[in-house]
Structures are given as C-alpha cells and as structure tokens.
Enzyme design. Sequence first.
Site, mmCIF file in Angstrom:
data_model
loop_
_atom_site.group_PDB
_atom_site.id
_atom_site.type_symbol
_atom_site.label_atom_id
_atom_site.label_comp_id
_atom_site.label_asym_id
_atom_site.label_seq_id
_atom_site.Cartn_x
_atom_site.Cartn_y
_atom_site.Cartn_z
ATOM 1 N N HIS A 1 0.837 -1.214 0.000
ATOM 2 C CA HIS A 1 0.000 0.000 0.000
ATOM 3 C C HIS A 1 0.861 1.249 0.000
ATOM 4 C CE1 HIS A 1 -3.944 2.007 0.910
ATOM 5 N NE2 HIS A 1 -3.084 2.993 1.072
ATOM 6 N N HIS B 1 1.423 5.409 -2.057
ATOM 7 C CA HIS B 1 0.927 6.491 -2.935
ATOM 8 C C HIS B 1 2.126 7.125 -3.625
ATOM 9 C CE1 HIS B 1 -3.269 6.577 -1.433
ATOM 10 N NE2 HIS B 1 -2.689 6.009 -0.390
ATOM 11 N N GLN C 1 -9.485 9.575 -5.096
ATOM 12 C CA GLN C 1 -9.188 10.265 -3.826
ATOM 13 C C GLN C 1 -10.347 11.147 -3.342
ATOM 14 O OE1 GLN C 1 -5.770 10.967 -1.752
ATOM 15 N NE2 GLN C 1 -7.683 11.095 -0.613
ATOM 16 N N HIS D 1 -9.364 1.763 -0.074
ATOM 17 C CA HIS D 1 -9.251 2.452 1.203
ATOM 18 C C HIS D 1 -10.605 2.274 1.867
ATOM 19 C CE1 HIS D 1 -5.774 4.239 -0.646
ATOM 20 N NE2 HIS D 1 -5.493 4.936 0.431
ATOM 21 N N GLU E 1 -11.238 4.293 6.773
ATOM 22 C CA GLU E 1 -10.042 4.942 7.339
ATOM 23 C C GLU E 1 -10.490 6.121 8.192
ATOM 24 O OE1 GLU E 1 -7.173 6.462 4.543
ATOM 25 O OE2 GLU E 1 -5.691 6.835 6.100
ATOM 26 N N ASP F 1 2.355 3.264 2.901
ATOM 27 C CA ASP F 1 1.324 4.267 2.601
ATOM 28 C C ASP F 1 1.930 5.551 2.045
ATOM 29 O OD1 ASP F 1 -1.224 5.222 2.272
ATOM 30 O OD2 ASP F 1 -1.645 5.551 4.387
ATOM 31 N N TRP G 1 0.786 13.896 3.811
ATOM 32 C CA TRP G 1 0.236 13.199 4.973
ATOM 33 C C TRP G 1 1.292 12.763 5.978
ATOM 34 C CZ3 TRP G 1 -1.340 12.430 -0.074
ATOM 35 C CH2 TRP G 1 -2.653 12.831 -0.354
HETATM 36 FE FE FE2 Z 1 -3.528 5.086 1.418
#
Ligand code: FE2
Length: 426
Positions: free
Chosen positions: A57, A59, A152, A210, A213, A309, A315
């Site tokens: 996982h 991005h 997203q 996802h 979350e 991630d 993030w």
């Molecule tokens: Fe993610």
Amino acid sequence: MFDLVIRNATLPDGRAGVDIGISGEKIVAVEPGLPDAGEATIQARGLLVSPPFVDAHFHMDATLSLGLPRLNRSGTLLEGIQLWGELKPHLTQEAIMARALRYCDWAVARGLLAIRSHVDICDPRLLAVDALLEVKKRVKPYLDLQLVAFPQDGYLRSAGAIELLKTALDRGVDVVGGIPHFERTMADGAASVRALCELAAERGLLVDMHCDETDDPMSRHIETLAAETHRLGMQGRVTGSHLTSMHSMDNYYVSKLIPQIAESGVAAIANPLINITIQGRHDTYPKRRGMTRVPELMAAGVSVAFGHDCVMDPWYSMGSGDMLDVATMALHVGQMTGVEAMRACFQSVTETPARILHLDGYGLNPGCYADLVLLDAADPIEAIRLKAARLKVLRRGKVVAEGPGGTMALHLPGRPQDVSFHHTGG
Ligand code: FE2
C-alpha cells in the site's frame, strides 16, 4: 552449472546453512553443500537471505512532495487531502516521474522490489496516471509496480470520477480502488463499493479499497466489501486497506465481522506508521492507536500485510522506503511481541503482500525468480529489531544494490575496538 551461488544462508523459515543456486533469472536449487561456483559466489556467512520486501500500500504520485506547496500544519488526514488538492493543479508529469523514480531508487536500496501504489484518478488530465504508467514501464527490470485506480475525492462524490476511473483502467492501471468512507453518506459509500466490485468482476481485475479509514466505530464499509466479494465470487482477489475504524468498533460487532472477512477471503492491509500518527486526532486521553485489529485478523486466518502508505508527502513527513521500519511500528502498535507474532510481522512485509498482489514467481523455492535480499541479521526478528542493513539486493539473479553492514569502530578504554548489534546469545 550455476551462474551464482549464495553460500551458507539462513532462511526466514529458520533453515540454516543453506546454499542457493541461481541459473539465469531463477533459483534452481536450495540445499546445503552445492558445488563451488568459484568467483560467482556470495558468502552469506550464516546471515538471513529473504525474498524481497513488498509494499502492499503506497501512494507514489504524492511521494517526496513534502513541503509543496506548503507543510501540513495540523498533521491531520483531512488537511493532507486538502493540501494534495492544492498541489494537484501545479503537478507536472515530469515532476511526478522524477520523484517516483527517485523513490524507486530508495526502494531498491532497501530491498523493496514490489510496490502496489494507488494513483489518484480525480484529475481530468489524468496526469499522475500517465506518469506512473510510464514509471511502471521504466522500473520493470528492477521493481514490480502495480497501480490501483484510486478516486481520492470520492467515486460518486467527485464529478467525472466514474468515467475517469474507467479511462485509467483502459490505459493500463491494474487494480480497482475506492474510498467509501469519503463518499457523502454511508449509503453512497456502500453503493460505491458495490459498483466498483462489479466493475472489477466484469473486467477480471483485483480490488483494493481504502476502507473505513476513520475513527468512526459505526463505519461499516468493510462489511459491504466482504459481502460483495462473497456475492461476486471474488474470494482471494479483494483487499480492504487501512480498516482503522475496526480499532474503535464494538467488540460484539467485530466478533461477527472478522469471521465474515475470513469467509469472504478479503485481505487486510494495515499502514501502521500513518495510522499511529493520523488516527485518534479528535481524542483527548486516552488516545486510540487507530491501527486495525491485526493479531485478531491473523488469528482468524485473514491475510494481513503492512504498507508504508506515504513517504514525505502531504500526509507523512517521515520514511525512507524501509519496510522494516513499517514492521517495527506494526509490532509495537499491535503489541505483537510473542515469537510467532514477531515472525508474522516479517511475513507481513514479504510473503503475505506478495500473495495479495498475486506476484508471479515470488519466494525461495526452485523455480522462483532469483529476487533476494541478504540482510545483516541472523533471523527475521533480528532484522526487525535492527532494521538491518541490506548487504546485497538481487533482482533476477543480478546484484542491483549493495552496502556495508552495521559494525562500527569503538574508541573506549578496555573495551573491544568495534561493536555490532547482533545478539550473540551470551
Ligand atoms: Fe492510502
């Protein structure tokens, strides 16, 4: 007979004193006492040789963009999504590719040779999709990059996302993604799960959403994901990522939910580094950890992998592509300190994600690709404890990265002249 022999390796399953014979791109023998290969020999000296790390996982469209156009002041998920929205209009294909390729260099140096990356499709230009499809092609000789079409801003909530997601798949994105908890209502979230699973079933694709979350104990999208997987006969092809709401759910409800996830063959991916920093932000004290119920899912037979991630993006400001960093955090947050549990943490960044990604030829058996990592550690538990140096990284039988071990010179009166952090049993 062999192009390369790795001599005297310890394997993750505990077998010691093993030689690995490689011919061309494949492993052809795994046994003690293989014939000498002269110069084409790597001495493992009893250290751990593992198949490569796999990140289930990630991005990659956002990675290494930290500080663009500004830093995340609150450190929250929602400010991160907002920040990504501010950055999106300024993205260029070249910049995304340059950052992604740089991250792949880091990954290879960390022995991380397969990554499943989500790519945001909520951009009418599909810039990131085209950039990462090109990166996928370029890194193929040394890294397997699997792409997930990720809406997203919401599959139903974001104008045009339904068509854009289809276009992304048409262009070659591999896996169907989703973000049901970000849709406007719980009902819309469930509808998005249904529609996306049907789309994947029609096209014969894998699913990785996802899912839940949030810290909302009432978030129920994993239940829908499991039910749709069951209904469509997609067992073993569907993954729920994050599942952080399960941390906060009522225990009675979870006692129904986990067997249902196991029955549907849905895999789970926890992202411990990001979950521990982003979840529980509305709590005072005690603050919830926000990682999904990893040991309980594992005990029920669910495949659980750990993902990185994010690395240096809107993030998450930390990270360096090290899946042992990820495993360390999972071990601590999940209180997985028993011997078997610690070994399971290593599997969750190697074998288990390889299975979730349906990777071809992964493993240490004859016939598998000679993709291997020699670690400066005696076993998987020590590898996690030391975040052990990667001494050699092999892809298809060739060394693609190598580095020094962890021994340091020591200048102390009456003490040894160097120090290593291995456990000597004394
Ligand atoms: Fe993610």
